[in-house]
Design a protein around this motif. Structure first.
Motif, mmCIF file in Angstrom:
data_model
loop_
_atom_site.group_PDB
_atom_site.id
_atom_site.type_symbol
_atom_site.label_atom_id
_atom_site.label_comp_id
_atom_site.label_asym_id
_atom_site.label_seq_id
_atom_site.Cartn_x
_atom_site.Cartn_y
_atom_site.Cartn_z
ATOM 1 N N GLY A 23 69.819 16.822 47.589
ATOM 2 C CA GLY A 23 70.224 17.311 46.274
ATOM 3 C C GLY A 23 69.098 17.298 45.270
ATOM 4 O O GLY A 23 68.927 18.245 44.506
ATOM 5 N N GLU A 26 66.615 19.829 47.051
ATOM 6 C CA GLU A 26 67.277 21.074 47.422
ATOM 7 C C GLU A 26 67.766 21.867 46.216
ATOM 8 O O GLU A 26 67.748 23.100 46.225
ATOM 9 C CB GLU A 26 68.457 20.789 48.358
ATOM 10 C CG GLU A 26 68.049 20.345 49.753
ATOM 11 C CD GLU A 26 67.758 18.855 49.823
ATOM 12 O OE1 GLU A 26 67.593 18.231 48.757
ATOM 13 O OE2 GLU A 26 67.686 18.307 50.937
ATOM 14 N N ASP A 27 68.208 21.194 45.187
ATOM 15 C CA ASP A 27 68.757 21.876 44.010
ATOM 16 C C ASP A 27 67.747 22.020 42.876
ATOM 17 O O ASP A 27 68.101 22.389 41.762
ATOM 18 C CB ASP A 27 69.975 21.105 43.489
ATOM 19 C CG ASP A 27 71.125 21.110 44.489
ATOM 20 O OD1 ASP A 27 71.201 22.062 45.288
ATOM 21 O OD2 ASP A 27 71.931 20.160 44.484
ATOM 22 N N SER A 28 66.486 21.704 43.158
ATOM 23 C CA SER A 28 65.479 21.786 42.100
ATOM 24 C C SER A 28 65.041 23.225 41.870
ATOM 25 O O SER A 28 65.125 24.085 42.758
ATOM 26 C CB SER A 28 64.269 20.921 42.460
ATOM 27 O OG SER A 28 63.614 21.429 43.603
ATOM 28 N N LYS A 29 64.562 23.493 40.637
ATOM 29 C CA LYS A 29 64.099 24.824 40.261
ATOM 30 C C LYS A 29 62.825 24.682 39.441
ATOM 31 O O LYS A 29 62.694 23.760 38.634
ATOM 32 C CB LYS A 29 65.158 25.555 39.436
ATOM 33 C CG LYS A 29 66.480 25.784 40.163
ATOM 34 C CD LYS A 29 67.495 26.459 39.253
ATOM 35 C CE LYS A 29 68.827 26.663 39.969
ATOM 36 N NZ LYS A 29 69.841 27.301 39.074
ATOM 37 N N SER A 66 64.903 19.170 38.430
ATOM 38 C CA SER A 66 65.354 18.700 39.741
ATOM 39 C C SER A 66 66.868 18.784 39.826
ATOM 40 O O SER A 66 67.572 18.958 38.823
ATOM 41 C CB SER A 66 64.915 17.248 39.956
ATOM 42 O OG SER A 66 65.768 16.359 39.240
ATOM 43 N N GLY A 67 67.373 18.643 41.039
ATOM 44 C CA GLY A 67 68.798 18.432 41.211
ATOM 45 C C GLY A 67 69.103 16.951 41.011
ATOM 46 O O GLY A 67 68.280 16.199 40.475
ATOM 47 N N THR A 69 70.368 13.208 42.766
ATOM 48 C CA THR A 69 70.515 12.478 44.019
ATOM 49 C C THR A 69 71.995 12.313 44.340
ATOM 50 O O THR A 69 72.852 12.374 43.456
ATOM 51 C CB THR A 69 69.859 11.098 43.918
ATOM 52 O OG1 THR A 69 70.466 10.369 42.830
ATOM 53 C CG2 THR A 69 68.370 11.220 43.666
ATOM 54 N N GLU A 70 72.287 12.099 45.622
ATOM 55 C CA GLU A 70 73.675 11.941 46.036
ATOM 56 C C GLU A 70 74.194 10.556 45.667
ATOM 57 O O GLU A 70 73.423 9.635 45.384
ATOM 58 C CB GLU A 70 73.799 12.170 47.537
ATOM 59 C CG GLU A 70 73.563 13.619 47.948
ATOM 60 C CD GLU A 70 73.815 13.833 49.428
ATOM 61 O OE1 GLU A 70 73.662 12.859 50.208
ATOM 62 O OE2 GLU A 70 74.164 14.962 49.812
ATOM 63 N N GLY A 76 68.096 12.387 38.201
ATOM 64 C CA GLY A 76 67.236 13.554 38.275
ATOM 65 C C GLY A 76 66.117 13.473 37.257
ATOM 66 O O GLY A 76 66.033 12.536 36.453
ATOM 67 N N ASP A 78 63.450 16.176 34.808
ATOM 68 C CA ASP A 78 62.989 17.475 34.336
ATOM 69 C C ASP A 78 61.605 17.323 33.711
ATOM 70 O O ASP A 78 61.299 16.292 33.103
ATOM 71 C CB ASP A 78 63.939 18.072 33.299
ATOM 72 C CG ASP A 78 65.290 18.455 33.889
ATOM 73 O OD1 ASP A 78 65.435 18.399 35.130
ATOM 74 O OD2 ASP A 78 66.195 18.796 33.116
#
Length: 263
Positions: A23, A26-29, A66-67, A69-70, A76, A78
């Motif tokens: 997460g 994987e979910d980072s931009k 970032s996304g 963590t689970e 996260g 930024d």
């Protein structure tokens, strides 16, 4: 310790324990934006009668988000990085030149525009259920506070904010801002309003802007809002808003009503 440094330390400490958690990566931009900005102001032969200002610059705007963590509590980080490069900004602000810089770039000690300037920020973020807390660099866009993006590089604030959507159709927001990097500066400065007086040669400012508000979606077409803002030692402000969208044939009629009361 500044909020920006504190947020970075907190984030790195927490993420060290969750670096491999799904997460976060994987979910980072990430994005890099280029902005070419030319500014032209001429107030000669007017009541203001100041010299002209002609400045041209190239901006680079990097954002990474970032996304989370689970787990029950997600963490996260930024990051924002900004660079402005001077292409043209002739003149001197101190010797009566017809061209006076200072609109797009900070000035050096001799009154000329710097060749370049940069600023950066880090934001640590935490998510629990439908509530998210952020501490560090913020760029709020709310009825009572809005970061300035009207020049080469955007303004940055330091502070903390909590956003909660635990109740269906209701979003609650609260936060506090303490310092800012203005649109044409790399320095952290206090918060103030335009025209704030100087006391003993020192610009009057504040290190506390508190705000809170609620967005209530009555239906898919109707949104009600209330926000409160308080810049310590300067002003208090209340905001009421109503936004309604009425579908008419292939289009829509949008009504946007806003009421501000400031003391």
């Amino acid at each position: 310790m500044k909020i920006q440094s504190l947020s970075a330390a907190i984030a790195l400490g927490l993420l060290a324990q969750h670096a491999t958690a799904a997460g976060f990566i994987e979910d980072s931009k990430a994005s890099l934006g280029l902005r070419n900005f030319y500014y032209d102001l001429n107030t000669k032969n007017t009541a203001d009668n100041r010299a002209e200002a002609n400045e041209w610059g190239q901006g680079f705007i990097f954002n990474y988000a970032s996304g989370f963590t689970e787990g029950t509590v997600g963490f996260g980080l930024d990051v924002v990085g900004l660079l402005g490069v001077k292409l043209d900004s002739g003149g001197n602000s101190q010797n009566g030149d017809s061209r006076r810089p200072g609109q797009l770039f900070p000035l050096d000690s001799n009154g000329k525009a710097e060749d370049d300037f940069s600023k950066a920020g880090v934001t640590a973020k935490l998510r629990l259920s439908k509530t998210e807390a952020r501490i560090g660099t913020l760029q709020p866009k709310l009825p009572v506070v809005n970061f300035n993006d009207g020049r080469l590089l955007p303004q940055l604030f330091d502070g903390g904010q909590v956003t909660s959507a635990e109740i269906d159709n209701l979003t609650l927001i609260a936060g506090q801002l303490e310092h800012t990097k203005t649109r044409a500066s790399s320095d952290d400065v206090g918060l103030r309003i335009a025209g704030a007086a100087s006391v003993g040669g020192v610009q009057a400012d504040s290190n506390q802007f508190r705000y809170a508000g609620a967005d209530y979606k009555v239906s898919k077409d109707l949104l009600l809002q209330y926000y409160y803002g308080n810049l310590e030692d300067f002003y208090k402000q209340h905001f009421l808003g109503l936004t309604h969208t009425w579908a008419i044939g292939p289009g829509a009629l949008k009504t946007d009503l806003r009421y501000f009361h400031s003391d």
